[in-house]
Design a protein around this motif. Sequence first.
Motif, short mmCIF file in Angstrom:
data_model
loop_
_atom_site.label_atom_id
_atom_site.label_comp_id
_atom_site.label_asym_id
_atom_site.label_seq_id
_atom_site.Cartn_x
_atom_site.Cartn_y
_atom_site.Cartn_z
N ASP A 187 6.30 57.33 64.93
CA ASP A 187 6.95 56.94 66.17
C ASP A 187 5.93 56.71 67.30
O ASP A 187 6.21 57.01 68.46
N LYS A 188 4.78 56.19 66.92
CA LYS A 188 3.73 55.92 67.90
C LYS A 188 2.78 54.88 67.31
O LYS A 188 2.44 54.95 66.13
N ASP A 197 9.90 51.02 72.60
CA ASP A 197 9.48 51.67 73.84
C ASP A 197 7.98 51.45 74.03
O ASP A 197 7.18 51.86 73.19
N ALA A 244 4.19 47.68 70.99
CA ALA A 244 4.83 48.99 70.79
C ALA A 244 6.32 48.89 71.08
O ALA A 244 7.16 49.44 70.36
N LYS A 245 6.65 48.15 72.14
CA LYS A 245 8.06 47.96 72.51
C LYS A 245 8.80 47.23 71.40
O LYS A 245 9.93 47.59 71.05
N LYS A 276 6.28 53.73 62.09
CA LYS A 276 7.67 54.08 62.44
C LYS A 276 7.95 55.56 62.22
O LYS A 276 8.61 56.21 63.01
N SER A 318 5.95 52.83 75.87
CA SER A 318 5.12 54.02 76.11
C SER A 318 4.79 54.76 74.80
O SER A 318 4.03 55.73 74.82
N LYS A 319 5.36 54.29 73.71
CA LYS A 319 5.06 54.94 72.41
C LYS A 319 3.75 54.38 71.85
O LYS A 319 3.72 53.73 70.81
N GLU A 334 -0.75 54.98 71.72
CA GLU A 334 -1.96 55.75 72.01
C GLU A 334 -3.12 54.76 72.00
O GLU A 334 -3.29 54.01 71.04
N LEU A 356 8.67 49.77 68.16
CA LEU A 356 9.25 51.12 68.31
C LEU A 356 10.29 51.21 69.43
O LEU A 356 10.82 52.28 69.69
#
Length: 281
Positions: free
Chosen positions: A59-60, A100, A94-95, A56, A102-103, A105, A98
Amino acid sequence: MLKSKKLFMLALTAILSIILLAACGTKKNEEGSTSGSGGGDSSGSQTSSNALEAIKERDKLVVGVKFDTKLFGLKNPSSGEVEGFDIDIAKQLAKSILGDESKIELVEVTSKTRMPLLNKGDIDMIVATMTITEERKKEVDFTDVYFEAGQSLLVKKGSPIQSIEDLNSKTTVLAVKGSTSTDNIREKAPEAPVLEFENYAEAFTALKAGQGDTLTTDNSILLGMASEDNNYELVGGTFTDEPYGIAVKKGETELLDALNAALKELHESGEFDNIYNNWFD
Ligand code: GLU
């Protein structure tokens, strides 16, 4: 007078050396104890007390996935995008965590590298066709089962090998290092020589080049290969159970709970079925 000045200089040099040595020592210690918060990003202070908090703060979400396994995690050479069932599940995680998808890797892992990368702190979790086993549970923690596979055999159409009973000392089996498939086949067909490869792309290339008589792993992965080249087919059904789980570092209860809650929500909302049908129907 001159002598005392010399003594003073000597003492000063000694003190400076001690300070320098001490500084080096501290630096070395710091480097040696980078506790993994994931993502290989050791910059910034590590104030987070657990993996979920670290994710958190960063943020990824940093997820270990396959890059060479069609249907689960395959890097599309033209777009550079990694695509598959595991990837879509990871994006939903991730959604959920976080807010989202797209956050995220995506870091490439193989069956052999995934647990070391997780335990080194390079990735937060593994979503990579990974079977939950008692042996692996000693090193990592798993979520609830999110996919059910079973080990099978892939052969060239017309092969005399039609099931695991046809394997013997003259039939070479191709498999991948670090997979349950290698252990299972050695147990179930102990006579057959096994050739091990680094990843599934290499193993399938070897099968096509005639380096072995059959390739063994989960039916789900072999289906992806058969769909790529219809000269190959699955034979003999399945001879093991391979329940897939998402792996996190041992003791990361908060993260594990968040992932299980996210999986539950995906099932309840119907999103899990959407993703499943997108890849396997
Ligand atoms: N599911 C099996 C395993 O976890 C085989 C697939 C893989 O190598 O990832 O080992």
